[in-house]
Scaffold this motif. Sequence first.
Motif, PDB file in Angstrom:
ATOM      1  N   UNK A   1       0.667  -1.218   0.143  1.00  0.00           N
ATOM      2  CA  UNK A   1      -0.129   0.113  -0.043  1.00  0.00           C
ATOM      3  C   UNK A   1       0.842   1.380   0.086  1.00  0.00           C
ATOM      4  N   UNK A   2       2.265   1.208   0.215  1.00  0.00           N
ATOM      5  CA  UNK A   2       3.140   2.272   0.123  1.00  0.00           C
ATOM      6  C   UNK A   2       3.590   2.532  -1.239  1.00  0.00           C
ATOM      7  N   UNK A   3       3.293   1.713  -1.977  1.00  0.00           N
ATOM      8  CA  UNK A   3       3.802   1.782  -3.547  1.00  0.00           C
ATOM      9  C   UNK A   3       2.934   2.841  -4.371  1.00  0.00           C
ATOM     10  N   UNK A   4       3.327   3.750  -5.043  1.00  0.00           N
ATOM     11  CA  UNK A   4       2.534   4.689  -5.657  1.00  0.00           C
ATOM     12  C   UNK A   4       2.848   4.467  -7.164  1.00  0.00           C
ATOM     13  N   UNK A   5       4.069   4.030  -7.741  1.00  0.00           N
ATOM     14  CA  UNK A   5       4.341   4.130  -9.065  1.00  0.00           C
ATOM     15  C   UNK A   5       5.613   3.035  -9.162  1.00  0.00           C
ATOM     16  N   UNK A   6       5.453   2.191 -10.229  1.00  0.00           N
ATOM     17  CA  UNK A   6       6.647   1.378 -10.671  1.00  0.00           C
ATOM     18  C   UNK A   6       7.113   2.159 -11.924  1.00  0.00           C
TER      19      UNK A   6
END
Length: 424
Positions: A181-186
């Motif tokens: 849930x911390x990941x905004x963008x790859x």
Amino acid sequence: MQFQNTLTFAQQLDAEDILRKYRKEFYFPQIEGRQVIYFTGNSLGLQPKLAQSYVDEIMGDWRMLGVEGHFHADKPWWDYHERLAGPLAKIVGAEREEVSVMNTLSVNLHLLMVSFYNPTKTRFKILCEEKAFPSDQYLLNSQVRCHGLDPEETIVEVKKREGEHFWRTEDVRAKIEELGDELALVLIGGVNYYNGQVFDMEGITKAGKAVGARVGWDLAHAAGNITLKLHDWDVDFAAWCSYKYMNSGPGNASGVFIHKNHLGNTDIQRFEGWWGTKKETRFLMKPVFEPMETADAWQISNPPVLALAPYLASLQLFEEVGMDALIAKRKRIVAYLEFILNEIAQAVEGSFEIITPKDRGCQLSVLLHGQGRPLFDYLMKHGVIADWREPNVIRLAPAPFYCSYEDMYRFGQILKDGILTQND
């Protein structure tokens, strides 16, 4: 097929090559009066002979029509970029409205991050590969700082395992799941510039979307090189330069992909300019931006047609040949180059190793042991234009449009002679 490291065998492969006639459609540099062996299509593709006529057409229209060329040229300038969208959509696996051409690669990645990197207090991290191309590192760091965030805490790199030269897909997926849930963008380079590895874009995109992140790809080394299915893979956005495998000329315009799920969204955040507003009302000079319902909504300025002309010329060749034929030859010629390199490695044991994994495009990266820059200089002196990457890697990219199997054989002979000369 059982390869052979002989001139006769290489010439036989060339005789069987259905793309062999296209070699004559490109200009080759010369060294001491001899046509070079050109291995840097992954840096700057050769000039298509057709390109000059496309540029001359615009120069003639400008001379004869002046400003009226925008609407009355044979290929009107105001919508010139639209002619590139269809061919590019086939190359990257997109629908036509999902593709546009504008600016240059790093500029476009910045603009796309404005739309697709919207950090919150809880979801703000970006995942990229270890030692991404420097421009990608710079743009990620600067975008993060513009949001008042600390790059050290925000940007997470997927590392290669100790002693290995490539990334493992399972490690990328594990890191995505760990960030959750911390990941905004790859945002990763689809084909790594240094070792030539092709990432599992479909699998990584699926993993990123599963945790609620946006997923984008830098396709600088992928477009025109490998099979892409950006629409089907549900990629949010991508961008690529045009001057490597697509032979459009140095520093030329960049292509962009925005998935149709995001098109027509008036709430999406983006930097706006008048060429992104509705074509039908553009010249009414309305004060409120009305976005095109295609990827053209991300355009800011009118298209630089003199730059787009050689790109369009190159895309005509892609239309004639098709990606399937290019990829088939790419696989074969890279495999033949690998065979020759392995033959030489056995003869001069310990001199180098190939660090490109089997998941690859049109590139083999060769890690030198004890040779270094003098060997690269020897190759250049003897008519091989390759690419040097510090501290001790030579990148070889036999572009299928214009490289021959005989080139691969002759390169092998020059390389072997160079190694033996350096060892004397």
